[in-house]
Design an enzyme around this catalytic site. Structure first.
Site, PDB file in Angstrom:
ATOM      1  N   TYR A 149       7.836   2.886   3.140  1.00  0.00           N
ATOM      2  CA  TYR A 149       6.780   2.201   3.600  1.00  0.00           C
ATOM      3  C   TYR A 149       6.809   0.620   3.026  1.00  0.00           C
ATOM      4  O   TYR A 149       6.709   0.412   1.935  1.00  0.00           O
ATOM      5  CB  TYR A 149       5.478   2.945   3.449  1.00  0.00           C
ATOM      6  CG  TYR A 149       4.301   2.274   4.228  1.00  0.00           C
ATOM      7  CD1 TYR A 149       4.287   2.128   5.605  1.00  0.00           C
ATOM      8  CD2 TYR A 149       3.419   1.736   3.525  1.00  0.00           C
ATOM      9  CE1 TYR A 149       3.349   1.430   6.134  1.00  0.00           C
ATOM     10  CE2 TYR A 149       2.231   1.024   4.133  1.00  0.00           C
ATOM     11  CZ  TYR A 149       2.133   1.149   5.449  1.00  0.00           C
ATOM     12  OH  TYR A 149       1.012   0.362   6.045  1.00  0.00           O
TER      13      TYR A 149
ATOM     14  N   ASP B 296      10.494  -3.667  -3.020  1.00  0.00           N
ATOM     15  CA  ASP B 296       9.145  -3.731  -2.663  1.00  0.00           C
ATOM     16  C   ASP B 296       8.616  -2.965  -3.786  1.00  0.00           C
ATOM     17  O   ASP B 296       8.643  -1.574  -3.881  1.00  0.00           O
ATOM     18  CB  ASP B 296       9.107  -2.947  -1.186  1.00  0.00           C
ATOM     19  CG  ASP B 296       7.669  -2.794  -0.947  1.00  0.00           C
ATOM     20  OD1 ASP B 296       6.746  -3.032  -1.796  1.00  0.00           O
ATOM     21  OD2 ASP B 296       7.327  -2.146   0.322  1.00  0.00           O
TER      22      ASP B 296
ATOM     23  N   LYS C 289      -1.255  -4.057  -4.431  1.00  0.00           N
ATOM     24  CA  LYS C 289      -2.095  -2.848  -5.178  1.00  0.00           C
ATOM     25  C   LYS C 289      -2.324  -3.536  -6.669  1.00  0.00           C
ATOM     26  O   LYS C 289      -3.410  -4.402  -6.720  1.00  0.00           O
ATOM     27  CB  LYS C 289      -1.125  -1.845  -5.109  1.00  0.00           C
ATOM     28  CG  LYS C 289      -0.822  -1.231  -3.547  1.00  0.00           C
ATOM     29  CD  LYS C 289      -0.443   0.029  -3.692  1.00  0.00           C
ATOM     30  CE  LYS C 289      -0.643   0.492  -1.936  1.00  0.00           C
ATOM     31  NZ  LYS C 289       0.556   0.974  -1.379  1.00  0.00           N
TER      32      LYS C 289
HETATM   33  C1  LIG Z   1       0.811   0.118   0.131  1.00  0.00           C
HETATM   34  C2  LIG Z   1       2.260  -0.317   0.107  1.00  0.00           C
HETATM   35  C3  LIG Z   1       2.605  -1.567   1.095  1.00  0.00           C
HETATM   36  C4  LIG Z   1       1.626  -2.060   1.682  1.00  0.00           C
HETATM   37  O1  LIG Z   1       0.481  -2.783   1.265  1.00  0.00           O
HETATM   38  P1  LIG Z   1      -0.985  -3.043   2.013  1.00  0.00           P
HETATM   39  O2  LIG Z   1      -1.661  -3.862   1.034  1.00  0.00           O
HETATM   40  O3  LIG Z   1      -1.457  -1.784   2.349  1.00  0.00           O
HETATM   41  O4  LIG Z   1      -0.666  -3.823   3.324  1.00  0.00           O
HETATM   42  C5  LIG Z   1       3.770  -2.025   1.208  1.00  0.00           C
HETATM   43  N1  LIG Z   1       4.656  -1.327   0.304  1.00  0.00           N
HETATM   44  C6  LIG Z   1       4.707  -0.355  -0.667  1.00  0.00           C
HETATM   45  C7  LIG Z   1       5.783   0.242  -1.346  1.00  0.00           C
HETATM   46  C8  LIG Z   1       3.232   0.260  -0.648  1.00  0.00           C
HETATM   47  O5  LIG Z   1       2.994   1.190  -1.535  1.00  0.00           O
END
Ligand SMILES: *Cc1c(COP(=O)(O)O)cnc(C)c1O
Length: 428
Positions: free
Chosen positions: A144, A239, A267
């Site tokens: 994601y 990411d 985060k």
């Molecule tokens: C949570 C998450 C996102 C998205 O971040 P948001 O602040 O919810 O837009 C992208 N990449 C990873 C790996 C995530 O865990």
């Protein structure tokens, strides 16, 4: 436990907010029932609107790595708020947090702040396309990277929970530029590159996948990606929205000793306020406006409250670096405890863990990609979730989520949790 007030609040919310929530996975669709409304939180505990206390294993999906309402973060935000909450002009604190982040994370010279992980990943891909002059990207099934169009192709947790991996509203034109690979399968990646010679701008990956449960990269997998990227003029994007400032000061790059070209954050970096960021070496970052041609902007980017929270959080992690060992040890303790009680109760399971990322899969085979993650028994998970909730332990309401461990947990909390799992296991 009684959830009278939460249920009533949810009914009210549903009338004016789609599904009653502002982010789908909060809605309990994957596990049934109605979501719990939080009144306040402190340390490792949530207190809901009905007065229940819950040990929190979500921690705002990661940011509260030091616990809720952590004093240095709260103090920094309160102090800043009194001096004005947004200017749309440069402030010194933006440079301060940028300097600190650049000093903690390997292989980055410059960093740009945005408002979410979604924005960070979306902007990183645009930058990679601009920098390489190529259009296609490779992403991995089950990873994601936020909800921007290019990524809503087999996107893990939220999307998987609802069985809508491809969202309406994403055009065919956008989807065709996103090539899907299998996590941990380097031959698959090589075949895709071979079939799309000189068209691929970047490979984006969660270096430890956290949105299909926790899935570690197999030995040599990340290094093999690095090698294949170098050989084909492809940028490697890590990411690290989940792994950054969690697996180590320098995130997964540091833990595995692999160099990414662009790194995305979210985060933890915001300490619980809406912050994302992306970073790279000068050569790449100087491709961004206003210096370079790739446009990227944000009215509230670098917002003073958000920067104050993020700076306080990073300062804590930088100056008290024993936190990383401590939280890993707590997670290992939990891992052993859960494995023991599930085995004692003959519950078929696999537990994956990297540092303070952990997930329990109700299937016995090795879980190493989206297909193996999807094999877990969802009915068992639902009962597990509701059983734990009833015992006062709150895990994510989806079988595809990593547990987010916080340093605020005590060994007493962990024992309480393991005991609760033992009780629940007897009912599965
Ligand atoms: C949570 C998450 C996102 C998205 O971040 P948001 O602040 O919810 O837009 C992208 N990449 C990873 C790996 C995530 O865990």
């Amino acid at each position: 436990m009684i959830y009278k007030r939460s249920s009533a609040l949810f009914s009210e919310a549903e009338k004016v907010i789609p599904g009653g929530v502002n982010s789908p996975v909060r809605a309990f669709k994957g596990v049934g029932g109605t979501p719990i409304f939080v009144k306040e939180a402190k340390g490792a505990y949530l207190f809901d609107e009905d007065g229940n206390r819950l040990i929190d294993y979500i921690n705002s999906w990661g940011p509260m790595i030091l616990g809720h309402a952590h004093k240095p973060v709260v103090d920094a935000v309160v102090e800043k708020a009194q001096k004005g909450t947004s200017f749309g002009m440069p402030t010194e604190i933006e440079t301060k947090i940028a300097e600190l982040a650049v000093s903690m994370v390997p292989n980055i010279d410059k960093i740009r702040f945005v408002n979410s992980g979604t924005e960070a990943c979306m902007s990183a891909v645009r930058l990679a396309r601009g920098f390489t002059g190529k259009d296609k990207i490779i992403k991995f099934a089950g990873c994601y990277h936020g909800h921007s169009d290019s990524f809503l192709i087999q996107a893990g947790s939220g999307a998987s929970t609802f069985g809508t991996p491809n969202s309406p509203g994403v055009t065919q034109g956008t989807a065709k530029d996103t090539l899907l690979a299998n996590y941990n399968d380097i031959d698959n990646v090589k075949a895709i590159i071979e079939a799309n010679k000189d068209e691929i701008a970047c490979i984006i990956i969660e270096p430890v996948a956290g949105n299909m449960g926790c899935i570690p990269p197999k030995d040599g997998f990340l290094q093999a990606l690095r090698t294949v990227c170098d050989a084909n003029n492809i940028l490697l994007i890590f990411d690290e929205v989940m792994t950054g400032f969690r697996l180590a000061k320098g995130g997964a790059q540091e833990l595995f000793g692999i160099k990414a070209d662009i790194v995305c954050f979210g985060k933890v970096i915001g300490g619980g306020l809406p912050v994302g960021a992306f970073a790279a070496r000068n050569e790449i970052m100087d491709y961004l406006a206003p210096v370079g041609p790739v446009y990227q902007a944000g009215t509230l980017s670098g917002n003073p409250l958000a920067m104050a929270a993020g700076l306080a959080m990073l300062n804590e992690l930088n100056t008290k670096s024993h936190i990383f060992d401590s939280i890993n040890e707590k997670t290992e303790y939990l891992h052993k405890g859960i494995a023991k009680v599930l085995s004692d109760n003959n519950i078929v399971h696999t537990i994956n863990r990297v540092g303070s990322m952990i997930s329990v899969h109700f299937d016995e085979g090795e879980v190493y990609d989206f297909t193996t993650a999807a094999k877990g028994n969802n009915d068992t998970f639902k009962n597990f979730f509701h059983g734990l909730l009833n015992e006062g332990v709150y895990i994510a309401p989806s079988a595809f989520e990593t547990w987010f461990i916080t340093e605020a947990l005590t060994y007493q909390d962990l024992d309480f949790t393991i005991n609760a799992i033992n009780k629940v296991a007897k009912t599965l």
